[in-house]
Write an enzyme that holds these catalytic residues in place. Structure first.
Site, mmCIF file in Angstrom:
data_model
loop_
_atom_site.group_PDB
_atom_site.id
_atom_site.type_symbol
_atom_site.label_atom_id
_atom_site.label_comp_id
_atom_site.label_asym_id
_atom_site.label_seq_id
_atom_site.Cartn_x
_atom_site.Cartn_y
_atom_site.Cartn_z
ATOM 1 N N THR A 95 -52.671 13.133 -43.294
ATOM 2 C CA THR A 95 -52.783 13.641 -44.669
ATOM 3 C C THR A 95 -51.671 14.664 -44.859
ATOM 4 O O THR A 95 -51.676 15.717 -44.220
ATOM 5 C CB THR A 95 -54.142 14.318 -44.899
ATOM 6 O OG1 THR A 95 -55.185 13.415 -44.532
ATOM 7 C CG2 THR A 95 -54.302 14.719 -46.367
ATOM 8 N N LYS A 170 -56.235 10.686 -51.399
ATOM 9 C CA LYS A 170 -56.865 11.406 -50.284
ATOM 10 C C LYS A 170 -57.145 12.859 -50.693
ATOM 11 O O LYS A 170 -58.175 13.439 -50.307
ATOM 12 C CB LYS A 170 -55.950 11.342 -49.054
ATOM 13 C CG LYS A 170 -56.349 12.229 -47.898
ATOM 14 C CD LYS A 170 -57.651 11.829 -47.208
ATOM 15 C CE LYS A 170 -57.944 12.774 -46.051
ATOM 16 N NZ LYS A 170 -59.213 12.501 -45.392
ATOM 17 N N LYS A 238 -55.668 22.998 -44.894
ATOM 18 C CA LYS A 238 -54.347 22.410 -45.200
ATOM 19 C C LYS A 238 -54.462 21.410 -46.350
ATOM 20 O O LYS A 238 -53.653 21.397 -47.269
ATOM 21 C CB LYS A 238 -53.808 21.757 -43.925
ATOM 22 C CG LYS A 238 -52.550 20.920 -44.042
ATOM 23 C CD LYS A 238 -52.781 19.424 -44.121
ATOM 24 C CE LYS A 238 -53.609 18.823 -43.029
ATOM 25 N NZ LYS A 238 -53.752 17.374 -43.078
HETATM 26 N N1 LIG Z 1 -60.346 14.531 -37.768
HETATM 27 C C1 LIG Z 1 -60.755 13.962 -38.875
HETATM 28 O O1 LIG Z 1 -61.960 13.820 -39.115
HETATM 29 C C2 LIG Z 1 -59.752 13.471 -39.903
HETATM 30 C C3 LIG Z 1 -60.234 12.638 -40.923
HETATM 31 C C4 LIG Z 1 -59.353 12.147 -41.872
HETATM 32 C C5 LIG Z 1 -58.019 12.519 -41.829
HETATM 33 N N2 LIG Z 1 -57.574 13.363 -40.833
HETATM 34 C C6 LIG Z 1 -56.137 13.706 -40.826
HETATM 35 O O2 LIG Z 1 -55.551 13.009 -39.736
HETATM 36 C C7 LIG Z 1 -54.477 13.779 -39.187
HETATM 37 C C8 LIG Z 1 -54.716 13.996 -37.688
HETATM 38 O O3 LIG Z 1 -55.943 14.702 -37.541
HETATM 39 P P1 LIG Z 1 -56.669 14.870 -36.114
HETATM 40 O O4 LIG Z 1 -58.023 15.390 -36.436
HETATM 41 O O5 LIG Z 1 -56.490 13.658 -35.292
HETATM 42 O O6 LIG Z 1 -55.785 16.080 -35.512
HETATM 43 P P2 LIG Z 1 -55.542 16.487 -33.976
HETATM 44 O O7 LIG Z 1 -56.683 16.096 -33.128
HETATM 45 O O8 LIG Z 1 -55.101 17.911 -34.012
HETATM 46 O O9 LIG Z 1 -54.290 15.563 -33.535
HETATM 47 C C9 LIG Z 1 -52.990 15.842 -33.976
HETATM 48 C C10 LIG Z 1 -51.988 15.006 -33.198
HETATM 49 O O10 LIG Z 1 -50.671 15.369 -33.624
HETATM 50 C C11 LIG Z 1 -49.875 15.726 -32.492
HETATM 51 N N3 LIG Z 1 -48.921 16.775 -32.868
HETATM 52 C C12 LIG Z 1 -49.200 17.975 -33.411
HETATM 53 N N4 LIG Z 1 -48.063 18.656 -33.657
HETATM 54 C C13 LIG Z 1 -47.041 17.850 -33.260
HETATM 55 C C14 LIG Z 1 -45.638 17.985 -33.250
HETATM 56 N N5 LIG Z 1 -45.031 19.093 -33.733
HETATM 57 N N6 LIG Z 1 -44.882 16.953 -32.736
HETATM 58 C C15 LIG Z 1 -45.482 15.850 -32.255
HETATM 59 N N7 LIG Z 1 -46.813 15.667 -32.246
HETATM 60 C C16 LIG Z 1 -47.583 16.656 -32.743
HETATM 61 C C17 LIG Z 1 -50.865 16.226 -31.473
HETATM 62 O O11 LIG Z 1 -50.264 16.166 -30.195
HETATM 63 P P3 LIG Z 1 -50.849 17.008 -28.952
HETATM 64 O O12 LIG Z 1 -51.888 16.125 -28.338
HETATM 65 O O13 LIG Z 1 -49.659 17.241 -28.086
HETATM 66 O O14 LIG Z 1 -51.416 18.294 -29.523
HETATM 67 C C18 LIG Z 1 -52.014 15.242 -31.679
HETATM 68 O O15 LIG Z 1 -51.744 14.017 -31.057
HETATM 69 C C19 LIG Z 1 -54.403 15.058 -40.016
HETATM 70 O O16 LIG Z 1 -53.461 14.921 -41.041
HETATM 71 C C20 LIG Z 1 -55.805 15.166 -40.595
HETATM 72 O O17 LIG Z 1 -55.816 15.926 -41.790
HETATM 73 C C21 LIG Z 1 -58.409 13.823 -39.864
#
Ligand SMILES: NC(=O)c1ccc[n+]([C@@H]2O[C@H](COP(=O)([O-])OP(=O)(O)OC[C@H]3O[C@@H](n4cnc5c(N)ncnc54)[C@H](OP(=O)(O)O)[C@@H]3O)[C@@H](O)[C@H]2O)c1
Length: 287
Positions: A95, A170, A238
């Site tokens: 997102t 979204k 965010k």
């Molecule tokens: N969680 C939910 O329920 C949900 C639902 C709908 C949408 N979303 C959206 O989906 C996206 C991911 O969410 P998430 O919950 O999966 O987050 P998350 O668990 O924090 O995962 C983030 C991923 O991005 C990587 N990352 C972060 N900073 C980076 C950088 N500078 N360079 C390269 N890789 C980087 C992280 O790598 P590392 O492993 O090295 O930290 C990790 O693999 C977000 O935009 C969120 O808003 C989430």
């Protein structure tokens, strides 16, 4: 088909597992390589950079926190852009900003590649079950080519028009979610403050007109004092920041969005950013 996946966090891991189970040949990259281990054991290949993922894949998916991370992974050193050749498709399922999305798409077209914005809803549980809702913006033909991938990860998949419209949809979704989280938190806080049995309150109100996804999925966690993240407070904050940026262009008040943005910001400032969104209730407890 060769598919790439970059960003194996809470959402990316289960989403890529579904792609493997559906038979796609998967190359993955994650900043923290150890998070790829389980997928490698299932047959995924590990690449050492986003550029290497792009070189090995016809369709490249990103699932990253926010706009700057997507920009760095696409266009930074050893980024996806370096590994692209004509006809490849990048699908950003994070997102992020709708405006930046359209700019990224224009940059990719310089290499005759398409970008789809395809953010999701349904949370960690939806990702694990392969039942995500997917909101897609971008080229129709690219959408059709990516549909089998979307079907492996989700159920309700809707194409909403040009690049950015997936992200705009979204943000509408996130405004509705945030207000529901506030409603749930304030209601449960009131029940506790007036001395009611919260379990019984939840049992009765969640099947009436107050029922919601939040009450069914997150309220039981609050009652168990479980603030582990499915979706982190800092990411919801965010999303509300992105919604506020969109609203600013309209010159109109959206009071609920402004209120939830200020409350989620307060939660982040109180050090609750890495709790799940159900942790919003803790701002009342700390007041
Ligand atoms: N969680 C939910 O329920 C949900 C639902 C709908 C949408 N979303 C959206 O989906 C996206 C991911 O969410 P998430 O919950 O999966 O987050 P998350 O668990 O924090 O995962 C983030 C991923 O991005 C990587 N990352 C972060 N900073 C980076 C950088 N500078 N360079 C390269 N890789 C980087 C992280 O790598 P590392 O492993 O090295 O930290 C990790 O693999 C977000 O935009 C969120 O808003 C989430």
């Amino acid at each position: 088909m060769n598919v790439g996946f970059i960003g194996l966090g809470i959402m990316g891991q289960p989403m890529s597992r579904h792609l493997l189970q559906a038979g796609f040949s998967l190359t993955v990259y994650n900043r923290t390589a150890s998070k790829a281990q389980a997928l490698i054991e299932m047959g995924a290949k590990l690449a050492n950079s986003p550029a290497a993922v792009a070189a090995a894949s016809k369709i490249i998916i990103t699932m990253l926190p926010d706009t700057p991370e997507v920009e760095a992974v696409l266009f930074g050193e050893n980024g996806v852009y370096e590994g692209l050749s004509a006809g490849k498709i990048v699908v950003d399922m994070s997102t992020i900003s709708p405006e930046a999305t359209a700019q990224f798409a224009a940059r990719l077209r310089e290499k005759q590649c398409e970008l789809l914005d395809a953010p999701v809803s349904g949370g960690e549980n939806g990702a694990m079950a392969g039942t995500l809702t997917i909101m897609v913006g971008g080229d129709e033909q690219a959408f059709q080519k990516c549909l089998p991938l979307f079907q492996a990860m989700g159920r309700n998949i809707v194409h909403l028009g040009a690049n950015g419209n997936g992200q705009r949809t979204k943000l509408v979704n996130q405004v509705i979610c945030a207000l529901n989280i506030l409603a749930m938190s304030e209601g449960l806080h009131l029940a506790e403050r007036i001395g009611l049995d919260a379990e019984k309150v939840l049992q009765v109100v969640s099947s009436g007109a107050a029922g919601s996804w939040m009450l069914s999925n997150l309220a039981p966690r609050i009652l168990q004092n479980d603030f582990q993240p499915g979706f982190m407070i800092k990411l919801q904050q965010k999303d509300l920041r992105l919604a506020m940026e969109l609203i600013k262009t309209l010159g109109e008040d959206f009071p609920g969005t402004a209120l939830t943005y200020s409350l989620f910001t307060k939660a982040v400032e109180a050090g609750l950013g890495e709790q799940g969104t159900q942790g919003l209730i803790n701002i009342f407890k700390r007041a």
